[in-house]
Enzyme design. Structure first.
Site, PDB file in Angstrom:
ATOM      1  N   HIS A   1      -9.852   7.733   2.984  1.00  0.00           N
ATOM      2  CA  HIS A   1      -9.830   6.295   3.270  1.00  0.00           C
ATOM      3  C   HIS A   1     -11.223   5.675   3.226  1.00  0.00           C
ATOM      4  O   HIS A   1     -11.371   4.467   3.292  1.00  0.00           O
ATOM      5  CB  HIS A   1      -9.193   6.024   4.630  1.00  0.00           C
ATOM      6  CG  HIS A   1      -7.774   6.472   4.719  1.00  0.00           C
ATOM      7  ND1 HIS A   1      -7.416   7.722   5.165  1.00  0.00           N
ATOM      8  CD2 HIS A   1      -6.622   5.851   4.376  1.00  0.00           C
ATOM      9  CE1 HIS A   1      -6.108   7.847   5.120  1.00  0.00           C
ATOM     10  NE2 HIS A   1      -5.603   6.732   4.639  1.00  0.00           N
TER      11      HIS A   1
ATOM     12  N   HIS B   1       0.841  -1.202   0.000  1.00  0.00           N
ATOM     13  CA  HIS B   1       0.000   0.000   0.000  1.00  0.00           C
ATOM     14  C   HIS B   1       0.879   1.255   0.000  1.00  0.00           C
ATOM     15  O   HIS B   1       0.698   2.155  -0.822  1.00  0.00           O
ATOM     16  CB  HIS B   1      -0.914  -0.023   1.232  1.00  0.00           C
ATOM     17  CG  HIS B   1      -1.801   1.167   1.388  1.00  0.00           C
ATOM     18  ND1 HIS B   1      -3.147   1.131   1.129  1.00  0.00           N
ATOM     19  CD2 HIS B   1      -1.528   2.439   1.781  1.00  0.00           C
ATOM     20  CE1 HIS B   1      -3.675   2.322   1.356  1.00  0.00           C
ATOM     21  NE2 HIS B   1      -2.705   3.143   1.753  1.00  0.00           N
ATOM     22  N   GLU B   2       1.850   1.315   0.900  1.00  0.00           N
ATOM     23  CA  GLU B   2       2.660   2.534   1.032  1.00  0.00           C
ATOM     24  C   GLU B   2       3.556   2.758  -0.184  1.00  0.00           C
ATOM     25  O   GLU B   2       3.679   3.864  -0.686  1.00  0.00           O
ATOM     26  CB  GLU B   2       3.492   2.496   2.318  1.00  0.00           C
ATOM     27  CG  GLU B   2       2.670   2.431   3.595  1.00  0.00           C
ATOM     28  CD  GLU B   2       1.536   3.447   3.672  1.00  0.00           C
ATOM     29  OE1 GLU B   2       1.627   4.504   3.013  1.00  0.00           O
ATOM     30  OE2 GLU B   2       0.542   3.174   4.362  1.00  0.00           O
TER      31      GLU B   2
ATOM     32  N   GLU C   1      -6.078   6.620  -2.558  1.00  0.00           N
ATOM     33  CA  GLU C   1      -6.111   5.585  -1.528  1.00  0.00           C
ATOM     34  C   GLU C   1      -6.480   4.220  -2.125  1.00  0.00           C
ATOM     35  O   GLU C   1      -5.892   3.201  -1.788  1.00  0.00           O
ATOM     36  CB  GLU C   1      -7.113   5.965  -0.439  1.00  0.00           C
ATOM     37  CG  GLU C   1      -6.488   6.674   0.734  1.00  0.00           C
ATOM     38  CD  GLU C   1      -5.367   5.857   1.354  1.00  0.00           C
ATOM     39  OE1 GLU C   1      -5.568   4.666   1.648  1.00  0.00           O
ATOM     40  OE2 GLU C   1      -4.272   6.408   1.533  1.00  0.00           O
TER      41      GLU C   1
ATOM     42  N   HIS D   1       1.717   4.255  -2.972  1.00  0.00           N
ATOM     43  CA  HIS D   1       1.521   5.707  -2.901  1.00  0.00           C
ATOM     44  C   HIS D   1       2.647   6.415  -3.655  1.00  0.00           C
ATOM     45  O   HIS D   1       2.441   7.447  -4.293  1.00  0.00           O
ATOM     46  CB  HIS D   1       1.494   6.184  -1.447  1.00  0.00           C
ATOM     47  CG  HIS D   1       0.147   6.099  -0.811  1.00  0.00           C
ATOM     48  ND1 HIS D   1      -0.985   6.641  -1.375  1.00  0.00           N
ATOM     49  CD2 HIS D   1      -0.258   5.531   0.363  1.00  0.00           C
ATOM     50  CE1 HIS D   1      -2.028   6.418  -0.574  1.00  0.00           C
ATOM     51  NE2 HIS D   1      -1.616   5.737   0.476  1.00  0.00           N
TER      52      HIS D   1
HETATM   53 ZN   LIG Z   1      -2.846   5.122   2.049  1.00  0.00          ZN
END
Ligand SMILES: [Zn+2]
Length: 718
Positions: free
Chosen positions: A447, A361-362, A385, A365
């Site tokens: 989110h 996930h990170e 997100e 980004h």
């Molecule tokens: Zn995130």
């Protein structure tokens, strides 16, 4: 080339935001059959990418003019992706008198023959602000930012916090603004940071968003189990430097504040090459998780999409574990090109936030920041997100780790009360996320608005109905009661990745995300493919748009057919001009700007090429001419051509003009007053030049305000 695109659109309609222009004629799918290798993109080398970016930078000046950007604007090359067939997608950021333009990004799409096919704009058209001298002082902007912050409590500005002048072009009318950073307690810990954009004229707050792109304010459990990781040997021992994955280094942040995770950071080093003990009693255990998760994420992007690292440049981003104290979060920060992982808190049994889907996930980004750079507020923030949830999930599937098998839950390894952070099959099950689109999507936390796209992705991949995946119950419940099968997660991910990297920009909203994915699906699988059809069904199932006709029922969506046959020269035997219909590009013509074009932004009269003159909306002139034109010596020789005039001007006064001259003698003048919905044939008598060889010229002239476009095609002398 599609110069002045901006103003052309401004003539037709007011400025539009987040537009994705979709080529109407589909090229053959890039990847046929069942695979979607590389999402249609070629693998790149560091040197190849550098050369592509260099070329894009060199093109920038001419391109800015072609696109109709104003004299104060510059294009800065950011990213280049090359399709398997050689087509290119070049992403640029914009500056205005040297200031960054928020929402100024765009992607120019080139066919394999180098011709521009379309442009995807974050903010369509030229940008103009009254001036770059702010009325509001920087101090006042900071004070407003502190007062207005909503993501952090007790917001203040510190000496590290910047306050920068920018042009904010996310709204309909671009304005000069301050982008200020405030610090306070928030979801990313005690020193969470928030950006606040304040109108430098009125002092109004334009936008605000968290600066760390987090997993979502709660935590993540850990533990990837026993795995192999890549380390480096040097001097007396080993370090957590992964040379196989861009030399990614995992550091021990040593509880540095999350605003500066490197502050007290130390390298992990030891004499043996055995790391961690599977529990938090060793500071190395969380580092093993991070090293493994980031390597798997790297491999996923490399082996699935031919992407080499976050920025596709082969470089790894540093990662920090043990950041801050009791930090129940993880985040990516583009300003340091780094990732931070907290140790969790008493809320989740102090399990560090280093699980596989969190790493994926990170790091994703970072990929978003390097590509579409979706603004982290409003609907684009939800899409940002969701992109991280989608690829975090894909990384979990890709890794095939039996300790953490793939599923469409986010953070299910967290020791959280309800067992997960988010669920893609049923986002609303968490009590906060949106499963279906509504007009309030842009107002909720990013989110939660991500739920709509997560839900879309799940339905595209897996379809409707109940399934057990990775040992967990899933149930795709469409918002419209539809029922259909999915196309599989690999195809769904290829479509999302291609849409993200090629057809989304900083201002993409849900509606334009739908358009972007439909284009990506057409590129990869064909315009009449089942894949594209299911994509449209899945969007409809989350209340965005309506489904396309089913290509499998013998009721295919109408395929674009040629609307006119090429008639570049309607009378080839009798034309004294070379290439009068422009179908051979600039052959035979001399032009002061790149006016001869096959841009799809405007229509040709015949064939696909035409001359696009003017459309600047500011003082300018252009010429288009042909030399050595032999005017017939008998009969009544004449010049004929087709002209289409569109204008922002009104009334019958000629503000912007197009003159036709032979050997410098003006024979006819047209202007904004001749505006017409379509092409109109014009005739100019050339009897005075009977038997002569002349220079024939079109001269366009615009005054300081409002644009007029003159389109010329099928020019004939006979
Ligand atoms: Zn995130």
């Amino acid at each position: 080339m599609n110069r002045k695109t901006a103003l052309a659109s401004a003539v037709a309609a007011a400025l539009t935001l987040g537009t994705v222009m979709v080529a109407s004629a589909q090229s053959p799918a890039l990847a046929s059959g069942t695979t979607a290798s590389g999402a249609g993109f070629r693998a790149t080398t560091e040197a190849g990418r550098a050369a592509d970016l260099d070329r894009a930078a060199k093109d920038a000046g001419a391109l800015a003019k072609t696109l109709g950007l104003g004299p104060d604007e510059r294009l800065v090359a950011k990213d280049v992706l090359v399709d398997n067939d050689g087509a290119r997608h070049v992403r640029y950021d914009r500056t205005y008198r040297g200031l960054p333009v928020v929402g100024g990004d765009l992607v120019v799409h080139y066919a394999k023959n180098g011709k521009t096919t379309s442009t995807t704009w974050a903010h369509e058209g030229a940008i103009k602000v009254a001036g770059v001298t702010p009325k509001l002082s920087g101090q006042d902007a900071k004070a407003t930012a502190e007062r207005s912050a909503k993501h952090v409590k007790q917001a203040r500005t510190t000496s590290l916090d910047s306050s920068q002048l920018v042009v904010w072009a996310v709204g309909k009318v671009p304005v000069l603004a301050y982008r200020s950073t405030v610090t306070g307690s928030g979801e990313a810990g005690a020193a969470s940071r928030e950006a606040v954009l304040v109108d430098a004229g009125s002092g109004a707050v334009l936008d605000q968003y968290e600066l760390e792109q987090t997993i979502g304010g709660t935590g993540n459990g850990v533990n990837v189990g026993q795995v192999s990781i890549e380390t480096s040997q040097g001097g007396s021992g080993y370090t957590l430097t992964d040379a196989l994955h861009g030399s990614t280094v995992v550091y021990d942040s040593y509880n540095s504040p999350q605003s500066n995770p490197a502050q007290n950071a130390r390298t992990f080093s030891k004499s043996s090459n055995s790391w961690g003990n599977g529990s938090t009693s060793s500071r190395e255990s969380a580092a093993v998780d991070a090293s493994y998760g980031l390597a798997k994420t790297w491999d996923f992007y490399k082996n699935t999409f031919n992407r080499s690292g976050i920025r596709n440049d082969g470089r790894g981003a540093p990662a920090y574990v043990h950041v801050d104290n009791q930090l129940l979060n993880a985040f990516y920060d583009d300003s340091c090109f780094c990732m931070s992982f907290g140790d969790g808190s008493s809320q989740n049994g102090n399990i560090p936030l280093t699980a596989l889907d969190v790493s994926g996930h990170e790091m994703s980004h970072g990929v978003t920041a390097a590509t579409a750079n979706l603004n982290y507020s409003g609907e684009s923030g939800g899409l940002n997100e969701a992109t991280s949830d989608i690829f975090g999930t894909m990384v979990e599937f890709y890794a095939g780790n039996s300790t953490d098998p793939g599923d469409y839950y986010i953070g299910e390894k967290l020791n959280m009360g309800n067992g997960y952070l988010r669920r893609m099959d049923n986002p609303a099950a968490d009590g906060s996320s949106l499963s279906c689109y509504s007009s309030r999507a842009g107002q909720v936390d990013v989110h939660y608005s991500s739920g709509i796209a997560n839900h879309f992705f799940y339905l595209t991949a897996e379809g409707t109905g109940a399934k057990t995946i990775g040992g967990l119950p899933h149930n795709g419940t469409p918002c419209n009661g539809d029922s259909f099968g999915g196309i599989g997660k690999d195809k769904a991910a290829a479509i999302w990745y291609r849409a993200l990297t090629t057809y989304m920009t900083s201002t993409t909203n849900y509606s334009s995300a739908r358009t972007a994915t439909l284009q990506a699906a057409a590129d990869l699988y064909g315009a009449n493919s089942q894949e594209r059809y299911i994509v449209s069904k899945a969007w409809a199932a989350v209340s965005i748009g309506t489904a396309l006709p089913d290509p499998g029922t013998g009721n295919p969506s109408p395929s674009p057919s040629p609307t006119s046959s090429p008639t570049g020269n309607p009378n080839p035997g009798g034309n004294a001009l070379v290439n009068g219909g422009f179908e051979q590009g600039a052959t035979g013509w001399t032009q002061s700007a790149n006016d001869i074009t096959n841009s799809t932004q405007q229509q040709a009269h015949g064939g696909s090429w035409y001359a696009w003159m003017m459309g600047y909306g500011s003082t300018a002139s252009e010429t288009l001419s042909q030399n050595n034109v032999a005017v017939p010596s008998t009969g009544s020789p004449k010049l004929t051509f087709w002209l289409k005039v569109t204008t922002q001007e009104s009334g019958s006064t000629a503000y912007d003009t197009l003159k036709v001259s032979a050997n410098g003698q003006t024979l006819a003048t047209y202007s904004n007053a001749n505006a017409s919905a379509g092409y109109v044939q014009k005739t100019v008598d050339l009897s005075a030049f009977r038997g002569q060889t002349v220079n024939l010229q079109f001269t366009g002239q615009e005054d300081a305000y409002l644009s007029t476009i003159f389109l010329i095609d099928d020019v004939n002398v006979g």
